[in-house]
Design a protein around this motif. Structure first.
Motif, mmCIF file in Angstrom:
data_model
loop_
_atom_site.group_PDB
_atom_site.id
_atom_site.type_symbol
_atom_site.label_atom_id
_atom_site.label_comp_id
_atom_site.label_asym_id
_atom_site.label_seq_id
_atom_site.Cartn_x
_atom_site.Cartn_y
_atom_site.Cartn_z
ATOM 1 N N TYR A 38 -9.745 -22.353 50.041
ATOM 2 C CA TYR A 38 -10.451 -21.206 50.297
ATOM 3 C C TYR A 38 -11.650 -21.481 49.475
ATOM 4 O O TYR A 38 -11.684 -21.278 48.261
ATOM 5 N N LEU A 39 -12.781 -21.351 50.066
ATOM 6 C CA LEU A 39 -14.093 -21.521 49.595
ATOM 7 C C LEU A 39 -15.016 -20.384 49.879
ATOM 8 O O LEU A 39 -15.109 -19.756 50.860
ATOM 9 N N LEU A 40 -15.460 -19.750 48.710
ATOM 10 C CA LEU A 40 -16.484 -18.773 48.586
ATOM 11 C C LEU A 40 -17.721 -19.330 48.791
ATOM 12 O O LEU A 40 -18.278 -20.232 48.461
ATOM 13 N N LYS A 41 -18.592 -18.340 49.771
ATOM 14 C CA LYS A 41 -20.136 -18.605 49.906
ATOM 15 C C LYS A 41 -20.992 -17.885 48.923
ATOM 16 O O LYS A 41 -20.636 -16.794 48.567
ATOM 17 N N PRO A 42 -22.119 -18.428 48.620
ATOM 18 C CA PRO A 42 -22.625 -20.033 48.979
ATOM 19 C C PRO A 42 -21.749 -20.971 48.463
ATOM 20 O O PRO A 42 -21.190 -21.048 47.087
ATOM 21 N N ILE A 43 -21.358 -21.914 49.109
ATOM 22 C CA ILE A 43 -20.430 -23.058 48.864
ATOM 23 C C ILE A 43 -21.039 -23.810 47.747
ATOM 24 O O ILE A 43 -22.176 -24.470 47.672
ATOM 25 N N ASP A 44 -20.093 -24.229 46.943
ATOM 26 C CA ASP A 44 -20.119 -25.150 45.611
ATOM 27 C C ASP A 44 -20.076 -26.482 45.947
ATOM 28 O O ASP A 44 -18.813 -26.616 46.483
ATOM 29 N N ASP A 45 -20.917 -27.416 45.918
ATOM 30 C CA ASP A 45 -20.630 -28.835 46.247
ATOM 31 C C ASP A 45 -19.346 -29.301 45.575
ATOM 32 O O ASP A 45 -18.424 -30.084 46.217
ATOM 33 N N GLY A 46 -19.114 -29.102 44.402
ATOM 34 C CA GLY A 46 -17.988 -29.472 43.632
ATOM 35 C C GLY A 46 -16.774 -28.885 44.221
ATOM 36 O O GLY A 46 -15.819 -29.824 44.266
ATOM 37 N N ARG A 47 -16.643 -27.457 44.406
ATOM 38 C CA ARG A 47 -15.478 -26.959 45.061
ATOM 39 C C ARG A 47 -15.140 -27.596 46.478
ATOM 40 O O ARG A 47 -14.225 -27.726 46.957
ATOM 41 N N PHE A 48 -16.347 -27.890 47.350
ATOM 42 C CA PHE A 48 -16.268 -28.483 48.761
ATOM 43 C C PHE A 48 -15.647 -29.817 48.355
ATOM 44 O O PHE A 48 -14.662 -29.959 49.317
ATOM 45 N N GLU A 49 -15.870 -30.626 47.464
ATOM 46 C CA GLU A 49 -15.268 -31.853 47.364
ATOM 47 C C GLU A 49 -13.974 -31.840 47.056
ATOM 48 O O GLU A 49 -13.176 -32.758 47.412
ATOM 49 N N GLU A 50 -13.432 -30.927 46.107
ATOM 50 C CA GLU A 50 -12.043 -30.715 45.954
ATOM 51 C C GLU A 50 -11.319 -30.131 47.340
ATOM 52 O O GLU A 50 -10.164 -30.739 47.354
ATOM 53 N N ALA A 51 -11.963 -29.313 47.955
ATOM 54 C CA ALA A 51 -11.368 -28.971 49.020
ATOM 55 C C ALA A 51 -11.089 -30.268 50.214
ATOM 56 O O ALA A 51 -9.927 -30.317 50.574
ATOM 57 N N LEU A 52 -11.791 -31.038 50.215
ATOM 58 C CA LEU A 52 -11.826 -32.137 51.012
ATOM 59 C C LEU A 52 -10.796 -33.376 50.464
ATOM 60 O O LEU A 52 -10.411 -33.909 51.124
ATOM 61 N N ALA A 53 -10.840 -33.414 49.169
ATOM 62 C CA ALA A 53 -9.747 -34.438 48.453
ATOM 63 C C ALA A 53 -8.420 -33.668 48.762
ATOM 64 O O ALA A 53 -7.556 -34.406 49.103
ATOM 65 N N ARG A 54 -8.209 -32.155 48.735
ATOM 66 C CA ARG A 54 -6.898 -31.921 49.123
ATOM 67 C C ARG A 54 -6.442 -32.124 50.683
ATOM 68 O O ARG A 54 -5.315 -32.350 50.926
ATOM 69 N N VAL A 55 -7.492 -31.912 51.555
ATOM 70 C CA VAL A 55 -7.201 -32.416 52.728
ATOM 71 C C VAL A 55 -6.676 -33.660 53.018
ATOM 72 O O VAL A 55 -5.900 -33.990 53.949
ATOM 73 N N ARG A 56 -7.504 -34.650 52.343
ATOM 74 C CA ARG A 56 -7.084 -35.945 52.409
ATOM 75 C C ARG A 56 -5.759 -36.350 51.955
ATOM 76 O O ARG A 56 -4.952 -37.089 52.658
ATOM 77 N N MET A 57 -5.306 -35.723 50.813
ATOM 78 C CA MET A 57 -3.970 -35.857 50.243
ATOM 79 C C MET A 57 -2.868 -35.390 51.399
ATOM 80 O O MET A 57 -2.037 -35.989 51.848
ATOM 81 N N ARG A 58 -3.169 -34.218 51.988
ATOM 82 C CA ARG A 58 -2.149 -33.648 52.935
ATOM 83 C C ARG A 58 -2.393 -34.484 54.118
ATOM 84 O O ARG A 58 -1.179 -34.822 54.675
#
Length: 239
Positions: free
Chosen positions: A97-117
């Motif tokens: 769940y990402l809040l706008k404006p999107i933080d680059d670090g949080r975006f990378e964390e979200a993508l890492a979670r997607v990769r794990m799934r």
């Protein structure tokens, strides 16, 4: 991976697409400006993950997921400028769940979670995992054992992570994500992409105008909780 970005704001879509373009494992990215066109695309095209705006005219991001059969739903990362939808995102089984404006670090964390799934990595409940009891910090030719029970808070420090024990800071060459996964989630909580605190060291929270929060520890240390993590911190404290 195959990615769909759904947002009625063109600049917001572009921001997500530019971030995705930095990653070599993104096979392709499709964009939709409304829920109706996204629903039509998802019914005909296999998609691994969808970045979905929560509030759109017509079909919202949550409505879009509800209208798809569970077996054909992509992994979802919800996007919104409003933090009151965190519980709804959890109920919808969103990966993040990402809040706008999107933080680059949080975006990378979200993508890492997607990769794990997508990689089939097991999802382990923090309460059931066996947390580490100590870390090893290298000082010259010596290995210093740092007991987790002595760590009060943790911060990112370049290529290292700083473990704060009283007036001392021990540097460990690990990432914040590795440290977070190793700790007991009942005792430690992430409050910023660069900060983890021990819950029983938190003395006071002060809300800020931008929905961030200042956290004062019992020794007087002040650390900042970003708005993406404030709800999780309050929940962990029972507030």
């Amino acid at each position: 991976m195959r990615v769909l970005v759904v947002d009625d704001e063109p600049l917001s879509r572009r921001g997500v697409c530019l971030r995705l373009a930095r990653h070599a494992d993104i096979a392709w990215v499709r964009e939709c400006g409304d829920g109706e066109s996204a629903l039509a695309l998802l019914r005909d095209t296999p998609v691994d993950v969808a970045f979905l705006d929560v509030r759109m005219p017509g079909i919202s991001g949550f409505d879009l997921l509800d209208r798809l059969p569970p077996a054909s739903r992509p992994l979802a990362v919800m996007l919104t400028a409003y933090d009151q939808y965190a519980l709804r995102a959890f109920e919808a089984a969103a990966v993040d769940y990402l809040l706008k404006p999107i933080d680059d670090g949080r975006f990378e964390e979200a993508l890492a979670r997607v990769r794990m799934r997508l990689g089939g990595a097991p999802v382990v409940d923090a309460a059931q995992a066996a947390p580490v009891r100590c870390f090893t910090a290298r000082i010259g030719h010596r290995d210093v054992v740092v007991r987790v029970d002595d760590v009060e808070w943790i911060e990112a420090s370049g290529d290292y992570v700083g473990l704060h024990v009283g007036a001392k800071t021990h540097l460990v060459r690990q990432t914040m994500q590795q440290i977070e996964q190793a700790l007991d989630g009942r005792r430690f909580v992430r409050i910023h992409r660069s900060t983890i605190v021990r819950l029983d060291r938190v003395a006071e929270l002060e809300a800020l105008s931008n929905r961030d929060c200042m956290v004062r520890l019992h020794d007087g240390t002040l650390v900042r909780a970003s708005r993406s993590y404030v709800d999780g911190l309050r929940a962990a404290l029972g507030l």
